[in-house]
Design an enzyme around this catalytic site. Structure first.
Site, PDB file in Angstrom:
ATOM      1  N   CYS A  48     -81.322  69.125   0.019  1.00 20.72           N
ATOM      2  CA  CYS A  48     -81.248  69.763   1.224  1.00 20.72           C
ATOM      3  C   CYS A  48     -81.222  71.655  -0.189  1.00 20.72           C
ATOM      4  O   CYS A  48     -79.838  71.298  -0.838  1.00 20.72           O
ATOM      5  CB  CYS A  48     -80.200  69.873   1.643  1.00 20.72           C
ATOM      6  N   ASN A  84     -84.411  61.750  -0.305  1.00 17.62           N
ATOM      7  CA  ASN A  84     -84.213  61.218   0.865  1.00 17.62           C
ATOM      8  C   ASN A  84     -83.897  59.557   1.073  1.00 17.62           C
ATOM      9  O   ASN A  84     -84.179  58.963   0.259  1.00 17.62           O
ATOM     10  CB  ASN A  84     -84.590  61.102   2.362  1.00 17.62           C
TER      11      ASN A  84
END
Length: 303
Positions: free
Chosen positions: A240, A249
């Site tokens: 992010c 992820n």
């Protein structure tokens, strides 16, 4: 072990995976990668984001990518939108689904969207209303549910309040995010059992990051509670831009290996997925962090 026999894997690599990459990937390579992903058996691919290019330069070609990909009728091609202007471009691109995004913590919401949580609701209500008028499904992302880089722990009451507001707006599905990858199985169990009291798990997805190596353990916990929709990014791409220290992820290839070994149906072909992973890592000129990509990079067998 009591787990779902079928799981939906939503590939977010082309958006959430690439958004934080500094090395620019060409539009042509993004299109080719998405086309390869479309041949793997995935039913959902998040192809880009219609945020202002100033904020996420890597995805400034969202419209060009969306118009150039070869679409398959059984795949949902989705994109992130921050506001009505972003929605207009997403509709021009004819995406199948639009995704809105906000945080369970006030500080991250202000950093990510430049608005308070309360200020965000009317902006997204307008997006949802217009998207629905255009017959588009709408997905919500809720960040920092399991921890915030600015505030630390996040109250479950904050999460529930935002979830209620988003579903009241009319979203079809909500993805619950561990934005900085700090969740553990006990915490995941507590949060999901609490959410079960208020929401239908068929309308919830889980979005884990693997910062501390707990993403698959958290998936297993969610599976045992009956959850069956998970976001992931091929090769473990991602992070992010507004969450310092957030790493990649949950890796689609590692998730698929675990699910297939447990005889859980995903409809995805592992070998084709790995081929697509090798393609994008070559274009990025760097090794991807997932276990399977690391095995392949060292000349090992993929199964």
């Amino acid at each position: 072990m009591n787990i779902p026999q079928k799981v939906t894997v939503k590939e977010v690599g082309p958006r959430d995976g690439l958004q934080n990459e500094q090395e620019m990937i060409s539009t042509e390579d993004k299109v080719e990668w998405i086309n390869q992903l479309s041949e793997t058996g995935l039913s959902y691919i998040e192809i880009s984001s219609f945020v202002h290019p100033k904020w996420v330069p890597q995805l400034g070609d969202a419209l060009e990518v969306a118009k150039a990909i070869k679409r398959k009728k059984d795949i949902t091609y989705a994109a992130l939108v921050p506001n009505r202007k972003g929605l207009e471009r997403a509709l021009e691109a004819n995406v199948d689904e639009v995704s809105i995004f906000m945080s369970a913590s006030e500080s991250h919401n202000k950093k990510n969207i430049n608005k308070s949580i309360e200020e965000t609701f009317p902006v997204f209500q307008e997006v949802v209303n217009e998207a629905k008028q255009e017959q588009k499904s709408v997905r919500g992302y809720l960040s920092t549910v399991f921890g915030c880089p600015y505030e630390g722990s996040v109250s479950i009451d904050n999460t529930l309040r935002v979830c209620h507001e988003l579903f009241e707006m009319g979203i079809d599905e909500l993805s619950i995010g561990d934005t900085i990858g700090v969740a553990n199985p006990v915490q995941v169990e507590h949060v999901l059992k609490t959410m079960d009291k208020y929401f239908n798990k068929d309308h919830l997805a889980l979005h884990f990051h693997n910062t501390h190596g707990t993403a698959l353990a958290n998936v297993l916990t969610a599976l045992q509670l009956g959850y069956h929709t998970f976001d992931s990014a091929l090769g473990g791409l991602g992070g992010c831009p507004y969450a310092k220290g957030a790493s990649g992820n949950l890796a689609t290839d590692d998730l698929l290996y675990m699910l297939q070994g447990m005889n859980v149906n995903t409809g995805i072909e592992h070998e084709r997925l790995l081929d697509a992973g090798q393609f994008i890592q070559q274009k990025m000129n760097k090794s991807l962090p997932s276990h399977h990509m690391q095995i392949l990079n060292k000349g090992g067998a993929s199964q």
